[in-house]
Design a protein around this motif. Sequence first.
Motif, PDB file in Angstrom:
ATOM      1  N   GLY A 127       9.050  14.758   5.541  1.00  0.00           N
ATOM      2  CA  GLY A 127       8.424  15.727   4.311  1.00  0.00           C
ATOM      3  C   GLY A 127       8.681  13.821   3.144  1.00  0.00           C
ATOM      4  N   GLY A 128       8.964  12.788   3.822  1.00  0.00           N
ATOM      5  CA  GLY A 128       8.606  10.974   3.041  1.00  0.00           C
ATOM      6  C   GLY A 128      10.765  10.399   3.843  1.00  0.00           C
ATOM      7  N   ASP A 129      10.397  10.034   3.763  1.00  0.00           N
ATOM      8  CA  ASP A 129      11.257   8.640   3.961  1.00  0.00           C
ATOM      9  C   ASP A 129      11.230   7.265   3.582  1.00  0.00           C
ATOM     10  N   GLY A 130      12.245   7.432   2.054  1.00  0.00           N
ATOM     11  CA  GLY A 130      12.234   5.725   1.693  1.00  0.00           C
ATOM     12  C   GLY A 130      10.843   4.765   1.414  1.00  0.00           C
ATOM     13  N   VAL A 131      10.849   4.478   1.535  1.00  0.00           N
ATOM     14  CA  VAL A 131       9.658   3.420   1.773  1.00  0.00           C
ATOM     15  C   VAL A 131       8.801   3.656   3.010  1.00  0.00           C
ATOM     16  N   ASN A 132       8.860   4.253   3.914  1.00  0.00           N
ATOM     17  CA  ASN A 132       8.281   3.909   5.172  1.00  0.00           C
ATOM     18  C   ASN A 132       6.774   5.280   5.260  1.00  0.00           C
ATOM     19  N   GLU A 133       7.127   5.998   5.244  1.00  0.00           N
ATOM     20  CA  GLU A 133       5.692   7.414   5.211  1.00  0.00           C
ATOM     21  C   GLU A 133       5.710   7.985   4.650  1.00  0.00           C
ATOM     22  N   HIS A 134       5.172   8.969   4.555  1.00  0.00           N
ATOM     23  CA  HIS A 134       4.996  10.157   4.210  1.00  0.00           C
ATOM     24  C   HIS A 134       3.819  10.843   4.485  1.00  0.00           C
ATOM     25  N   PRO A 135       3.472  10.899   6.365  1.00  0.00           N
ATOM     26  CA  PRO A 135       2.528  11.711   6.675  1.00  0.00           C
ATOM     27  C   PRO A 135       1.555  12.720   6.073  1.00  0.00           C
ATOM     28  N   THR A 136       1.964  14.078   5.647  1.00  0.00           N
ATOM     29  CA  THR A 136       2.040  15.405   5.722  1.00  0.00           C
ATOM     30  C   THR A 136       1.048  14.879   4.444  1.00  0.00           C
ATOM     31  N   GLN A 137       1.546  13.718   3.670  1.00  0.00           N
ATOM     32  CA  GLN A 137       0.744  13.650   1.939  1.00  0.00           C
ATOM     33  C   GLN A 137       0.104  12.887   2.720  1.00  0.00           C
ATOM     34  N   ILE A 164       3.753  -1.547  -2.944  1.00  0.00           N
ATOM     35  CA  ILE A 164       4.873  -1.987  -1.612  1.00  0.00           C
ATOM     36  C   ILE A 164       6.292  -1.089  -2.095  1.00  0.00           C
ATOM     37  N   HIS A 165       6.306  -0.328  -2.358  1.00  0.00           N
ATOM     38  CA  HIS A 165       7.100   0.882  -2.530  1.00  0.00           C
ATOM     39  C   HIS A 165       6.947   2.009  -2.261  1.00  0.00           C
ATOM     40  N   SER A 166       5.317   2.154  -1.717  1.00  0.00           N
ATOM     41  CA  SER A 166       5.214   3.897  -1.594  1.00  0.00           C
ATOM     42  C   SER A 166       4.897   4.310  -0.344  1.00  0.00           C
ATOM     43  N   ARG A 167       5.981   4.927   0.187  1.00  0.00           N
ATOM     44  CA  ARG A 167       5.722   5.837   1.710  1.00  0.00           C
ATOM     45  C   ARG A 167       4.534   6.146   1.394  1.00  0.00           C
ATOM     46  N   VAL A 168       3.699   6.880   0.649  1.00  0.00           N
ATOM     47  CA  VAL A 168       2.281   7.720   0.568  1.00  0.00           C
ATOM     48  C   VAL A 168       1.356   6.551   0.879  1.00  0.00           C
ATOM     49  N   ALA A 169       1.534   5.170   0.591  1.00  0.00           N
ATOM     50  CA  ALA A 169       0.295   4.333   1.383  1.00  0.00           C
ATOM     51  C   ALA A 169       0.326   3.811   2.145  1.00  0.00           C
ATOM     52  N   HIS A 170       2.110   3.464   2.387  1.00  0.00           N
ATOM     53  CA  HIS A 170       2.057   3.023   3.664  1.00  0.00           C
ATOM     54  C   HIS A 170       1.175   3.938   4.951  1.00  0.00           C
ATOM     55  N   SER A 171       1.305   5.097   4.740  1.00  0.00           N
ATOM     56  CA  SER A 171       1.054   6.334   5.518  1.00  0.00           C
ATOM     57  C   SER A 171      -0.894   5.977   5.334  1.00  0.00           C
ATOM     58  N   ILE A 184      -8.895  -0.395  -0.444  1.00  0.00           N
ATOM     59  CA  ILE A 184      -8.014  -2.083  -1.781  1.00  0.00           C
ATOM     60  C   ILE A 184      -6.433  -1.342  -2.110  1.00  0.00           C
ATOM     61  N   LEU A 185      -5.528  -2.456  -2.007  1.00  0.00           N
ATOM     62  CA  LEU A 185      -4.797  -2.733  -2.417  1.00  0.00           C
ATOM     63  C   LEU A 185      -4.401  -3.712  -4.312  1.00  0.00           C
ATOM     64  N   LEU A 220      -3.932   6.626  -7.236  1.00  0.00           N
ATOM     65  CA  LEU A 220      -2.755   5.450  -8.639  1.00  0.00           C
ATOM     66  C   LEU A 220      -1.900   6.652  -7.674  1.00  0.00           C
ATOM     67  N   LEU A 221      -0.774   5.492  -7.406  1.00  0.00           N
ATOM     68  CA  LEU A 221       0.957   5.116  -7.702  1.00  0.00           C
ATOM     69  C   LEU A 221       1.452   5.356  -8.909  1.00  0.00           C
ATOM     70  N   ARG A 222       2.370   5.630  -9.201  1.00  0.00           N
ATOM     71  CA  ARG A 222       3.649   5.665  -9.930  1.00  0.00           C
ATOM     72  C   ARG A 222       4.238   4.428  -9.422  1.00  0.00           C
ATOM     73  N   ILE A 223       4.828   3.854 -11.064  1.00  0.00           N
ATOM     74  CA  ILE A 223       5.917   2.900 -10.147  1.00  0.00           C
ATOM     75  C   ILE A 223       6.919   3.220 -10.168  1.00  0.00           C
ATOM     76  N   GLN A 224       7.344   3.029  -8.748  1.00  0.00           N
ATOM     77  CA  GLN A 224       8.869   4.026  -7.909  1.00  0.00           C
ATOM     78  C   GLN A 224      10.158   3.342  -8.625  1.00  0.00           C
ATOM     79  N   LYS A 225      10.548   3.299  -9.337  1.00  0.00           N
ATOM     80  CA  LYS A 225      11.762   2.668 -10.604  1.00  0.00           C
ATOM     81  C   LYS A 225      12.270   2.650  -9.421  1.00  0.00           C
TER      82      LYS A 225
END
Length: 315
Positions: A127-137, A164-171, A184-185, A220-225
């Motif tokens: 369901g989301g692991d750190g900065v790695n992945e969020h496959p279901t999203q 860079i900090h978005s697991r959603v982008a990575h998936s 495009i990133l 769009l991505l939020r800044i993952q503060k």
Amino acid sequence: MASFPSLLESIDDLNFTQIDVLLSRALHFKDNPQLSPFNTTPKPIIATSFLENSTRTKHSFAVAIRRLGGLYLDFNAETSSLKKGESLEETFLTLFHQGVNLCVFRSSVSHQLAQFKENPPIKLVNGGDGVNEHPTQALLDLYTLSTLTDDLKGKTISIIGDNIHSRVAHSLMKLLPQFGMKIILSGPPEYLPETSSLPKGVELLTDRDETVKRSDFIYLLRIQKERHIGNSNTDNYLETNGVSLDLLKKLKKLIPVLHPGPANIGVELDQSLIKSSLYKGYLQVENSIPMRMAIIEAMLLNNDQNIGKVNGEKF
Ligand code: ASP
């Protein structure tokens, strides 16, 4: 139905056929929201265990489980024996022996589920692991995109923000090019990965206006503060790197804008955009239910007999 994995940690765990099955089952569930395929006795028990905050993912799984006719268990990891030093494996095995059939797990630690690849103690969904992945999203985003266009092939989606900090982008980077989409990133250079690490079909662009002009969809991505070291300055971010409705009008790009949430109004987007019909964030939330129903159904029906088997000496 294609045989599905018992651990969905990454988009890499699914092949194209399996993803295609999920898309058509999601469509089916969207058209038949009252359907309860699990009217068996005993009903499957599905747990969520979230070690990190969530509004959308956890509740959408809870609704999806109930819509499927399953029993929902909100396993509170914070007050469990994990806090007494029990390992994650023992915790999952305990859930398994209590009759839980599948657990959706979120953690702030990247790759925490990778240890269970060979021998899952219980069926597991990341369901989301750190900065790695969020496959279901990413899967529900793919489903949403497929409802917004007749053909995904050749379309460009720009993921703008803290990539860079978005697991959603990575998936998404692993998933969308499989369907012929170009990615495009975009964002300030400190939020972008190295060019050398980019998969095929993905490019970098720091100029926000140029990015918007080349896009068919914006994500769009939020800044993952919470994942930044030190303070992140968001002053003037909207003007320089965010997207407003006025900007889209000025650039004559009145195109769909997706966002996984939570959205920070006044930072990555403005109030006029989020209230406009271009904003698809609520559609993503709606589509999250049928897609997560499809994922749970596929994994529960995969007939894996090795779940919960303990590897060790037998006497
Ligand atoms: N909800 C998404 C996640 O859990 C995106 C975000 O938090 O910005 O990764």
